[in-house]
Design a protein around this motif. Structure first.
Motif, PDB file in Angstrom:
ATOM      1  N   ILE A 119       4.674  -6.225  -0.576  1.00 56.24           N
ATOM      2  CA  ILE A 119       5.550  -6.794  -1.605  1.00 56.24           C
ATOM      3  C   ILE A 119       4.716  -7.348  -2.769  1.00 56.24           C
ATOM      4  O   ILE A 119       5.179  -8.219  -3.517  1.00 56.24           O
ATOM      5  N   VAL A 122       6.329  -7.560  -6.261  1.00 61.89           N
ATOM      6  CA  VAL A 122       7.279  -8.668  -6.424  1.00 61.89           C
ATOM      7  C   VAL A 122       6.520  -9.960  -6.702  1.00 61.89           C
ATOM      8  O   VAL A 122       6.907 -10.748  -7.581  1.00 61.89           O
ATOM      9  N   TRP A 149      12.838  -9.884 -12.275  1.00 63.30           N
ATOM     10  CA  TRP A 149      13.045  -8.635 -11.555  1.00 63.30           C
ATOM     11  C   TRP A 149      13.642  -7.573 -12.456  1.00 63.30           C
ATOM     12  O   TRP A 149      14.621  -7.815 -13.164  1.00 63.30           O
ATOM     13  N   TYR A 154      12.256  -1.542  -8.363  1.00 71.71           N
ATOM     14  CA  TYR A 154      12.398  -1.565  -6.905  1.00 71.71           C
ATOM     15  C   TYR A 154      13.723  -2.237  -6.559  1.00 71.71           C
ATOM     16  O   TYR A 154      14.277  -2.999  -7.363  1.00 71.71           O
ATOM     17  N   THR A 157      16.237  -5.533  -2.137  1.00 67.48           N
ATOM     18  CA  THR A 157      15.710  -5.876  -0.818  1.00 67.48           C
ATOM     19  C   THR A 157      14.228  -6.246  -0.881  1.00 67.48           C
ATOM     20  O   THR A 157      13.747  -7.018  -0.043  1.00 67.48           O
ATOM     21  N   GLU A 158      13.492  -5.738  -1.865  1.00 59.18           N
ATOM     22  CA  GLU A 158      12.082  -6.118  -2.006  1.00 59.18           C
ATOM     23  C   GLU A 158      11.955  -7.595  -2.362  1.00 59.18           C
ATOM     24  O   GLU A 158      11.039  -8.285  -1.915  1.00 59.18           O
ATOM     25  N   ASN A 159      12.885  -8.099  -3.173  1.00 62.25           N
ATOM     26  CA  ASN A 159      12.887  -9.520  -3.503  1.00 62.25           C
ATOM     27  C   ASN A 159      13.168 -10.361  -2.258  1.00 62.25           C
ATOM     28  O   ASN A 159      12.553 -11.415  -2.054  1.00 62.25           O
ATOM     29  N   ARG A 161      12.501  -9.530   0.796  1.00 66.34           N
ATOM     30  CA  ARG A 161      11.299  -9.477   1.627  1.00 66.34           C
ATOM     31  C   ARG A 161      10.274 -10.513   1.172  1.00 66.34           C
ATOM     32  O   ARG A 161       9.634 -11.193   1.989  1.00 66.34           O
TER      33      ARG A 161
END
Length: 333
Positions: A119, A122, A149, A154, A157-159, A161
């Motif tokens: 990640i 992010v 963001w 991306y 869900t990456e945020n 994570r």
């Protein structure tokens, strides 16, 4: 380390010593709390140092009896997180532990390959960071900035994570386990199109994890610079919030003086009217990325054993432990 091997070792009726002689000893728990925090834990969390290890063993026994294939770490320090988060109520701590694992297994987009290096984009964006100074109550302040963001880069869900790994790092500290954390969310520049990514499905999942699936105490959520559309976002979130958590949300708009009533300027960066200099994300990013091996080791212990029975799988397939479930154990007296 499988849940079965751990439970076999700790069960009072588990075979002779020779059956377990090849199993490694668990790390011995050493309390790192200051005298003041020991007192605070006693008063707020019902934690009594003289009963602490007995309470941990009681929770461990419950896991081994009711969820022998949970595949969890059973070290003292790990189980203490869940006892503290539920004020040493054995049943509620057990439910939280099961929820913790069930959440991880029910959302592969978030929890597969979960490690800091995965990640890194992010983190570099500044979407989430932790302020360098604690608040007057000894709590870390987690700063979330959705405007950092870019959805085309991306998925959301990456945020999630990145936030989850941030919380995992923070909860390693016993001080955080006792004091809890504060969230500062800056919604400046968040458009309707960006907000639309946070729909009911994602909202329910995230709120479910934070309220019922993670051993951390969220003491306040401060929202700053929220646009008018935030009322719509909050309307999506609120049905999933427990009353106690909902009452810890503070909407400040653009009023920095209002924010300063909750978070003192001395620990805030200049961007929020503080005196702690410019917001610097590099220190937290470096700390999290340097923890890669620790996360890989810790998460390797949180694996569903391959020999789990269909019954065990069925018990773990729901997002939460069913509300009707009653564990036949009482809390300590």
């Amino acid at each position: 380390m499988s849940g079965d091997s751990d439970c076999t070792r700790t069960s009072p009726s588990a075979g002779s010593p020779s059956d377990n002689e090849f199993l490694p000893d668990r790390p011995k728990y050493v309390c790192s709390l200051s005298p003041d925090l020991i007192t605070k834990a006693r008063e707020e969390l019902q934690e009594k140092p003289e009963w602490r290890l007995r309470d941990v063993q009681a929770l461990r026994d419950m896991v081994c009896k009711d969820y022998p294939s949970l595949g969890t770490c059973l070290d003292d320090a790990f189980l203490l997180r869940f006892l503290r988060a539920r004020k040493f109520d054995y049943d509620r701590a057990l439910q939280l532990l099961v929820n913790y694992h069930t959440c991880r297994r029910s959302w592969p987009e978030v929890f597969n390959n979960l490690k800091p290096s995965a990640i890194k984009p992010v983190l570099e964006s500044g979407f989430v960071t932790v302020l360098p100074c604690l608040d007057p109550e000894g709590r870390h302040v987690v700063c979330i900035r959705p405007d950092r963001w870019t959805p085309s880069n991306y998925p959301i869900t990456e945020n999630i994570r990145a936030i989850y790994l941030t919380l995992e790092k923070l909860i390693q500290s016993e001080e955080t386990q006792v004091n809890g954390i504060v969230i500062l969310a800056d919604y400046k520049g968040v458009s309707l199109s960006k907000a639309s990514h946070f729909g009911p499905f994602v909202a329910k999942k995230v709120i479910g994890i934070l309220q019922d699936g993670f051993p951390i105490r969220i003491k306040a959520v401060n929202i700053i610079n929220e646009p008018r559309i935030f009322k719509g976002i909050f309307a999506i979130i609120k049905p999933f919030l427990k009353e106690k958590i909902a009452n810890r949300f503070f909407l400040h708009g653009c009023d920095l003086n209002s924010l300063h009533q909750n978070i003192p300027p001395v620990i805030l960066p200049e961007e929020y009217g503080g005196t702690a200099g410019k917001l610097d994300i590099s220190a937290w990013n470096e700390l999290l990325l340097a923890s890669e091996e620790d996360f890989l080791h810790d998460f390797s212990q949180l694996v569903l054993p391959c020999d789990s029975s269909p019954h065990d799988m069925l018990r773990l397939i729901e997002f939460f432990v069913p509300p009707s479930k009653t564990v036949a154990h009482s809390t300590r007296t």
